[in-house]
Structure formats: structure tokens, C-alpha cells
Design a protein around this motif. Structure first.
Motif, PDB file in Angstrom:
ATOM      1  N   UNK A 142       0.517  -1.111  -0.497  1.00  0.00           N
ATOM      2  CA  UNK A 142      -0.575   0.317   0.146  1.00  0.00           C
ATOM      3  C   UNK A 142       1.155   1.312   0.149  1.00  0.00           C
ATOM      4  N   UNK A 143       2.223   1.477   0.393  1.00  0.00           N
ATOM      5  CA  UNK A 143       2.988   2.213   1.209  1.00  0.00           C
ATOM      6  C   UNK A 143       3.386   3.096  -0.355  1.00  0.00           C
ATOM      7  N   UNK A 144       4.367   1.555  -0.828  1.00  0.00           N
ATOM      8  CA  UNK A 144       5.036   1.605  -2.414  1.00  0.00           C
ATOM      9  C   UNK A 144       3.669   2.198  -3.122  1.00  0.00           C
ATOM     10  N   UNK A 155       4.407   5.952  -5.575  1.00  0.00           N
ATOM     11  CA  UNK A 155       4.734   5.893  -6.982  1.00  0.00           C
ATOM     12  C   UNK A 155       3.520   7.019  -7.126  1.00  0.00           C
ATOM     13  N   UNK A 156       2.665   7.626  -6.622  1.00  0.00           N
ATOM     14  CA  UNK A 156       1.690   8.379  -6.825  1.00  0.00           C
ATOM     15  C   UNK A 156       2.273   9.778  -6.376  1.00  0.00           C
ATOM     16  N   UNK A 157       2.469  10.035  -5.300  1.00  0.00           N
ATOM     17  CA  UNK A 157       3.636  10.591  -5.395  1.00  0.00           C
ATOM     18  C   UNK A 157       4.477  11.446  -5.647  1.00  0.00           C
ATOM     19  N   UNK A 168      10.877  12.228 -12.540  1.00  0.00           N
ATOM     20  CA  UNK A 168      11.616  10.664 -12.709  1.00  0.00           C
ATOM     21  C   UNK A 168      12.531  10.018 -12.788  1.00  0.00           C
ATOM     22  N   UNK A 169      13.579  10.249 -11.796  1.00  0.00           N
ATOM     23  CA  UNK A 169      14.060   8.931 -10.892  1.00  0.00           C
ATOM     24  C   UNK A 169      13.294   9.100  -9.663  1.00  0.00           C
ATOM     25  N   UNK A 170      12.658   9.953  -9.178  1.00  0.00           N
ATOM     26  CA  UNK A 170      11.330   9.063  -8.040  1.00  0.00           C
ATOM     27  C   UNK A 170      10.633   7.995  -8.384  1.00  0.00           C
ATOM     28  N   UNK A 171      10.199   8.095  -9.868  1.00  0.00           N
ATOM     29  CA  UNK A 171       9.391   7.738 -10.418  1.00  0.00           C
ATOM     30  C   UNK A 171      10.039   6.719 -11.380  1.00  0.00           C
ATOM     31  N   UNK A 172      10.731   6.546 -11.298  1.00  0.00           N
ATOM     32  CA  UNK A 172      11.817   5.366 -11.643  1.00  0.00           C
ATOM     33  C   UNK A 172      11.888   3.724 -10.115  1.00  0.00           C
TER      34      UNK A 172
END
Length: 173
Positions: free
Chosen positions: A10-12, A16-18, A25-29
Motif C-alpha cells: 500500500x505504501x509503495x 509511486x502516486x506521489x 522521473x528518478x523518483x518515479x523510476x
């Protein structure tokens, strides 16, 4: 514990949503890679491969070599779990990037699982260019076993000694 795994999943997803909202892009990846990891914990390897693949695409676009290396390594493990290690060989690596030593280690392991010793040794030796103790230790361990299986005992002993030195260093840390 199952409850902790559910909380992590759930937290992951929230992370991802945040990350998507931040447009970083680095955080999304990185969050995609983490989602792949949690699906691997559940043994849902098809989903893990999907998230790792997306993480790899994004990491390549923004030259996020740390996430790229992690995702490539972990997707190789997922392919092995799916009994399709041949697909892991298709992993793309950028030449000259020492941060991809973990990817080379994974490719060496994949080739070993396919009984392609020469290719396995090639990638395992490339993995030794790292300054990561864990990666080097594992590469030496696989090289030791490859040489032992081929009856090259002198080389096997040398790789085993290197493996033991790295394992001792890790233990003392």
C-alpha cells in the motif's frame, strides 16, 4: 508477516502516486522498481517483471544508473523465477558504467543457469570492476563454482580465496 507486506504494498503504491505527482522521473523510476520488488516478495513474478521493465525504461530516459542497475538485476531474478532466464539475457546495459556491475553479475548468473560458461565468466569478470563488496563477493563465488565445475581447480582455489576475503570483510563490517 502478511500484514507488513500488505502495508508495504500500500505504501509503495502511495509513493509511486506521489512520485508521479512530483513529475520527478528518478523518483518515479525508483518507486516502480520498489513496486517490482514487493510483487516479487509475493511471488507475483509477471507483475514484478512489468514494474521492473517500466523502471528500466524510465531510468534509461533520465540516466538514473543506480535504479537502472537495481532494476536490471532484479528483473533477471524475476525471469529466472518465471523459468524464462533467456529473457534476462536481453537486458540492455550501457558500456563503461561501473555502476552496472550488479547487472553484469546478474547476467553472469543467468548465463550460468543456462550452462553457457564462457559468457557467464565474461560477465562475472566484468562485475569484478565494482567497489561494492557484496557484488564482488558474489562474482567471486560464481567464478569459483564455474571453474570447479570445469575441473580448473587452481583457478577455482584462487577465486575461492578471493571470495573468502570479501566474505570476511563483509562480516567484519
Amino acid at each position: 508477516r502478511r500484514a507488513l507486506k500488505e502495508d508495504a504494498k500500500h505504501e509503495l503504491r502511495n509513493a509511486y502516486d506521489f512520485a508521479v505527482m512530483s513529475r520527478d522521473s528518478s523518483r518515479i523510476s525508483s518507486s516502480l522498481c520498489s513496486l517490482g520488488r514487493i510483487y516479487g516478495v509475493y511471488g507475483q513474478w509477471d507483475s514484478a517483471v512489468y514494474f521492473y521493465s517500466e523502471a528500466i525504461k524510465m531510468a534509461e530516459q533520465v540516466d538514473d544508473f543506480r535504479t537502472l542497475s537495481n532494476a536490471q538485476s532484479e528483473i533477471a531474478h524475476a525471469y529466472i523465477q518465471l523459468s524464462t532466464p533467456e529473457q534476462a539475457i536481453q537486458l540492455r546495459t550501457k558500456k563503461g558504467r561501473s555502476g552496472l556491475a550488479q547487472s553484469y553479475l546478474s547476467l553472469g548468473k543467468v548465463y550460468k543457469s543456462l550452462n553457457i560458461g564462457d559468457s557467464s565468466m565474461f560477465y562475472l569478470n566484468k562485475a569484478l570492476t565494482t567497489d561494492n563488496l557484496y557484488t564482488a563477493r558474489d562474482a567471486y563465488w560464481y567464478l569459483y563454482h564455474l571453474h570447479k565445475e570445469q575441473g580448473q581447480y587452481q583457478e577455482a582455489i584462487s577465486f575461492n580465496e578471493q571470495y573468502r576475503q570479501y566474505a570476511d570483510s563483509i562480516r567484519s563490517l
